[in-house]
Design a protein around this motif. Structure first.
Motif, PDB file in Angstrom:
ATOM      1  N   THR A  52      38.887  34.221  35.616  1.00  0.00           N
ATOM      2  CA  THR A  52      38.779  34.101  37.076  1.00  0.00           C
ATOM      3  C   THR A  52      40.066  34.570  37.737  1.00  0.00           C
ATOM      4  N   ALA A  53      41.196  34.159  37.160  1.00  0.00           N
ATOM      5  CA  ALA A  53      42.499  34.561  37.700  1.00  0.00           C
ATOM      6  C   ALA A  53      42.688  36.070  37.631  1.00  0.00           C
ATOM      7  N   MET A  54      42.277  36.691  36.546  1.00  0.00           N
ATOM      8  CA  MET A  54      42.421  38.136  36.399  1.00  0.00           C
ATOM      9  C   MET A  54      41.578  38.874  37.450  1.00  0.00           C
ATOM     10  N   HIS A  55      40.351  38.388  37.661  1.00  0.00           N
ATOM     11  CA  HIS A  55      39.473  39.032  38.642  1.00  0.00           C
ATOM     12  C   HIS A  55      40.063  38.955  40.041  1.00  0.00           C
ATOM     13  N   TYR A  56      40.671  37.838  40.376  1.00  0.00           N
ATOM     14  CA  TYR A  56      41.196  37.641  41.730  1.00  0.00           C
ATOM     15  C   TYR A  56      42.649  38.075  41.891  1.00  0.00           C
ATOM     16  N   GLY A  57      43.157  38.819  40.925  1.00  0.00           N
ATOM     17  CA  GLY A  57      44.422  39.506  41.118  1.00  0.00           C
ATOM     18  C   GLY A  57      45.687  38.757  40.758  1.00  0.00           C
TER      19      GLY A  57
END
Length: 275
Positions: free
Chosen positions: A126-131
Motif C-alpha cells: 500500500t505504501a509503495m502504491h501511494y508513493g
C-alpha cells in the motif's frame, strides 16, 4: 499428519504468524505508514489496506506485487510462472504486456517483485502504491517492532505449544528460520516463553529469495533426507513451496484453507491443531 511429524527427524519452523498468530501489529504498521502520506489520501490509503485484508482487492496474501507495473500477479507457486496479472484498480493486464513482462520463471527480489506471503507485506505494498519511500517503510517497520516489545502489546500464546515442542525436542532437531532479525527473534521468543525450545535459530533469512539455500544447509548440517524434514509456516511462498520443490514435507498454516493437493503437504488452520 501426526504420523508424518512423528516419523520426521527435523522440524523447521517459521516465527511470525506461525508460533504466534496475532495480527494487530500489521494494522499498527499500516497506521504509521498512513500518517506519512498527504492527509487528503489517508482515508483512501487505509481503505485500500482493509479491502486487501478482506479479499476485495487485487493485492492479497499469496499474490506477488510488481512494483514497476503497480500490478498484482497470480503466480503458480511450484512452477513460478505468472498466470494472471491485475492492475491496482482490478483491470486485467493486457495479454501483450503480460507476455512481455513475465515470459519466464519469476524471481523474487524484494525490489521489483514482492512476494506477499503474510500480513507484513500488505501495508508495505500500500505504501509503495501511494508513493512512500523504502526509508518510510523501514522506519515504520522498526517502530512497529519496538511497539511489539512494549507493555502496550502482548502476544497470545498457543495453548499447549510449549509443552509439545519441549516433548518433540527430546526426539528431533527443532530449528527456527525467520526473516526477523536476531534481536527481535530473541525478544519474541522470550515473550512466548519459547526461548529454550530450538536447537538453532536462523534469523534474517531473506525468505523466499534464500529459502532453498538455507533449507539445503539445514538438512545437510543435521544429516537428514528430504522426507525426514518438515517445513512449518503460514507463508506458502516463503516456507511451503520451496520445501515441496525440494521434496521436504510441509505443514501450511492457513485458516481459510488452500486449493492445492500434494502428497507431502498438510494444511491446518492453526499451529495448535498441527500438534
Amino acid at each position: 499428519m501426526r504420523e508424518m511429524i512423528e516419523k520426521s527427524k527435523l522440524l523447521i519452523f517459521d516465527l511470525d504468524g506461525t508460533l504466534y498468530e496475532d495480527t494487530d501489529h500489521f494494522d499498527y504498521y499500516c497506521r504509521l505508514l498512513q500518517q506519512r502520506v498527504d492527509v487528503s489520501i489517508q482515508g483512501e490509503f487505509y481503505y485500500a489496506y482493509e479491502e486487501m485484508k478482506q479479499g476485495k482487492h487485487p493485492v492479497a496474501i499469496g499474490k506477488v506485487y510488481d512494483l514497476k507495473e503497480d500490478a498484482s500477479l497470480t503466480v503458480d507457486p511450484l512452477t513460478l510462472q505468472v498466470t494472471a496479472a491485475h492492475l491496482w484498480d482490478g483491470t486485467q493486464m493486457n495479454e501483450e504486456t503480460l507476455k512481455r513482462e513475465y515470459s519466464g520463471e519469476l524471481t523474487y527480489d524484494f525490489e521489483r517483485f514482492i512476494a506477499i506471503g503474510d500480513g507484513w507485506w500488505l501495508p508495505y505494498v500500500t505504501a509503495m502504491h501511494y508513493g512512500l519511500s523504502q526509508q518510510d517503510t523501514w522506519d515504520c517497520y522498526n517502530a512497529t517492532k519496538v511497539y511489539m516489545v512494549s507493555d502496550e502489546f502482548s502476544l497470545t500464546k498457543t495453548p499447549g505449544l510449549k509443552e509439545s515442542l519441549e516433548r518433540l525436542k527430546k526426539e528431533k532437531h527443532l530449528v527456527l528460520m525467520t526473516n526477523s532479525d536476531k534481536e527481535d527473534v530473541l525478544r519474541l521468543l522470550r515473550e512466548l516463553e519459547l526461548q529454550d525450545v530450538f536447537h538453532e535459530i536462523f534469523p534474517s533469512s531473506q525468505k523466499p529469495v534464500k529459502t532453498k539455500e538455507i533449507l539445503m544447509a539445514i538438512t545437510s548440517k543435521y544429516k537428514v533426507k528430504p522426507d525426514e524434514a518438515v517445513s512449518i509456516g503460514d507463508n506458502f511462498i516463503n516456507e511451503i513451496a520451496p520445501a515441496l520443490l525440494m521434496r521436504l514435507n510441509a505443514v501450511y498454516i492457513q485458516p481459510n484453507g488452500y486449493d492445492l493437493q500434494h502428497d507431502n503437504l498438510y494444511i491446518v488452520p492453526t499451529l495448535g491443531q498441527a500438534f
